[in-house]
Design a protein around this motif. Structure first.
Motif, mmCIF file in Angstrom:
data_model
loop_
_atom_site.group_PDB
_atom_site.id
_atom_site.type_symbol
_atom_site.label_atom_id
_atom_site.label_comp_id
_atom_site.label_asym_id
_atom_site.label_seq_id
_atom_site.Cartn_x
_atom_site.Cartn_y
_atom_site.Cartn_z
ATOM 1 N N VAL A 159 -7.799 -1.763 -2.467
ATOM 2 C CA VAL A 159 -7.279 -1.078 -1.288
ATOM 3 C C VAL A 159 -8.050 -0.118 -0.567
ATOM 4 O O VAL A 159 -8.127 0.084 0.431
ATOM 5 C CB VAL A 159 -5.693 -0.833 -1.461
ATOM 6 C CG1 VAL A 159 -5.130 0.004 -0.473
ATOM 7 C CG2 VAL A 159 -4.875 -1.951 -1.873
ATOM 8 N N GLN A 160 -8.465 0.801 -1.585
ATOM 9 C CA GLN A 160 -9.371 1.926 -1.064
ATOM 10 C C GLN A 160 -10.614 1.685 -0.531
ATOM 11 O O GLN A 160 -10.969 1.704 0.706
ATOM 12 C CB GLN A 160 -9.766 2.777 -2.254
ATOM 13 C CG GLN A 160 -8.552 3.480 -2.985
ATOM 14 C CD GLN A 160 -8.081 4.669 -1.662
ATOM 15 O OE1 GLN A 160 -8.809 5.179 -1.031
ATOM 16 N NE2 GLN A 160 -6.606 4.465 -1.897
ATOM 17 N N ILE A 161 -11.259 0.265 -0.752
ATOM 18 C CA ILE A 161 -12.437 -0.100 -0.329
ATOM 19 C C ILE A 161 -12.044 -0.996 1.186
ATOM 20 O O ILE A 161 -12.868 -0.797 1.936
ATOM 21 C CB ILE A 161 -12.947 -1.418 -1.008
ATOM 22 C CG1 ILE A 161 -13.629 -0.764 -2.500
ATOM 23 C CG2 ILE A 161 -14.038 -2.262 -0.596
ATOM 24 C CD1 ILE A 161 -14.134 -1.651 -3.584
ATOM 25 N N ALA A 162 -10.746 -1.382 1.084
ATOM 26 C CA ALA A 162 -10.469 -2.169 2.445
ATOM 27 C C ALA A 162 -10.129 -0.938 3.479
ATOM 28 O O ALA A 162 -10.590 -1.290 4.427
ATOM 29 C CB ALA A 162 -9.125 -2.992 2.119
ATOM 30 N N ASP A 163 -9.150 0.096 3.020
ATOM 31 C CA ASP A 163 -9.036 1.018 3.925
ATOM 32 C C ASP A 163 -10.420 1.752 4.475
ATOM 33 O O ASP A 163 -10.693 2.004 5.501
ATOM 34 C CB ASP A 163 -8.098 2.156 3.257
ATOM 35 C CG ASP A 163 -7.847 3.177 4.320
ATOM 36 O OD1 ASP A 163 -7.830 2.950 5.409
ATOM 37 O OD2 ASP A 163 -7.914 4.469 3.649
ATOM 38 N N GLY A 164 -11.495 1.938 3.777
ATOM 39 C CA GLY A 164 -12.841 2.538 3.920
ATOM 40 C C GLY A 164 -13.526 1.457 5.112
ATOM 41 O O GLY A 164 -13.799 1.966 6.200
ATOM 42 N N LEU A 165 -13.546 0.338 4.628
ATOM 43 C CA LEU A 165 -14.268 -0.749 5.723
ATOM 44 C C LEU A 165 -13.296 -0.697 6.973
ATOM 45 O O LEU A 165 -13.807 -0.594 7.948
ATOM 46 C CB LEU A 165 -14.135 -2.167 5.096
ATOM 47 C CG LEU A 165 -15.322 -2.171 3.806
ATOM 48 C CD1 LEU A 165 -14.849 -3.371 3.191
ATOM 49 C CD2 LEU A 165 -16.603 -1.869 4.158
ATOM 50 N N LEU A 166 -12.096 -0.853 7.085
ATOM 51 C CA LEU A 166 -11.409 -0.965 8.037
ATOM 52 C C LEU A 166 -11.276 0.610 8.883
ATOM 53 O O LEU A 166 -11.494 0.450 10.168
ATOM 54 C CB LEU A 166 -9.988 -1.339 7.840
ATOM 55 C CG LEU A 166 -9.652 -2.690 7.510
ATOM 56 C CD1 LEU A 166 -8.112 -2.629 6.770
ATOM 57 C CD2 LEU A 166 -9.946 -3.649 8.473
ATOM 58 N N THR A 167 -11.459 1.596 8.288
ATOM 59 C CA THR A 167 -11.546 2.760 8.968
ATOM 60 C C THR A 167 -12.978 2.930 9.651
ATOM 61 O O THR A 167 -12.838 3.551 10.810
ATOM 62 C CB THR A 167 -11.318 3.981 7.986
ATOM 63 O OG1 THR A 167 -10.246 4.035 7.316
ATOM 64 C CG2 THR A 167 -11.480 5.292 8.707
ATOM 65 N N TYR A 168 -13.912 2.469 8.905
ATOM 66 C CA TYR A 168 -15.329 2.516 9.413
ATOM 67 C C TYR A 168 -15.371 1.446 10.980
ATOM 68 O O TYR A 168 -15.793 2.127 11.908
ATOM 69 C CB TYR A 168 -16.278 2.047 8.552
ATOM 70 C CG TYR A 168 -17.594 1.983 9.192
ATOM 71 C CD1 TYR A 168 -18.411 3.145 8.896
ATOM 72 C CD2 TYR A 168 -18.389 0.905 9.627
ATOM 73 C CE1 TYR A 168 -19.945 3.114 9.532
ATOM 74 C CE2 TYR A 168 -19.716 1.184 10.242
ATOM 75 C CZ TYR A 168 -20.266 2.329 10.038
ATOM 76 O OH TYR A 168 -21.574 2.231 10.450
ATOM 77 N N ARG A 169 -14.803 0.581 10.632
ATOM 78 C CA ARG A 169 -14.807 -0.335 11.825
ATOM 79 C C ARG A 169 -13.940 0.167 13.131
ATOM 80 O O ARG A 169 -14.417 -0.088 14.139
ATOM 81 C CB ARG A 169 -14.046 -1.887 11.382
ATOM 82 C CG ARG A 169 -14.266 -2.739 12.702
ATOM 83 C CD ARG A 169 -14.339 -4.390 11.905
ATOM 84 N NE ARG A 169 -14.277 -5.265 13.019
ATOM 85 C CZ ARG A 169 -13.414 -6.357 13.258
ATOM 86 N NH1 ARG A 169 -12.807 -6.384 12.375
ATOM 87 N NH2 ARG A 169 -13.469 -6.938 14.240
ATOM 88 N N GLY A 170 -12.661 0.697 12.675
ATOM 89 C CA GLY A 170 -11.926 1.415 13.675
ATOM 90 C C GLY A 170 -12.512 2.311 14.305
ATOM 91 O O GLY A 170 -12.527 2.537 15.581
#
Length: 109
Positions: free
Chosen positions: A26-37
């Motif tokens: 979930v931390q990795i997913a949040d990091g990737l989604l935050t970067y993309r956002g």
């Protein structure tokens, strides 16, 4: 001498390991989604002002890697202290408060 694991110890260990793995994913997913956002909408889209400040000051990639490493380190401390329910609860909070909102926002792009 080593003591054999009982079923309750093995189950507790399995739950703990699963909780920690889910937290890391979930931390990795949040990091990737935050970067993309942030890349798509700019720094103003980030709701966490501390994350926004770090990203604006040090760059998106470096900031998110550092922030997520701190989060995973804190999760490791919880895991090593057998606070697996707390880790599981935090994982659900991240899914509800970070991953799901980013998924909704980015689905419109």
């Amino acid at each position: 001498p080593m003591r054999p694991q009982t079923n309750s110890t093995a189950a507790r260990s399995w739950f703990g390991d699963a909780s920690f793995l889910a937290f890391v994913v979930v931390q990795i997913a949040d990091g990737l989604l935050t970067y993309r956002g942030i890349a798509a909408f700019g720094i103003g889209i980030e709701a966490n002002s501390l994350v926004a400040w770090y990203a604006g000051t040090f760059g998106i990639g470096l900031s998110l890697v550092a922030i997520k490493l701190v989060a995973v380190t804190c999760g490791s401390v919880l895991h090593l202290n057998a606070m697996h329910r707390t880790l599981g609860a935090l994982t659900l909070v991240y899914v509800a408060a970070a991953v799901w909102p980013w998924t909704r926002v980015l689905a419109s792009v």
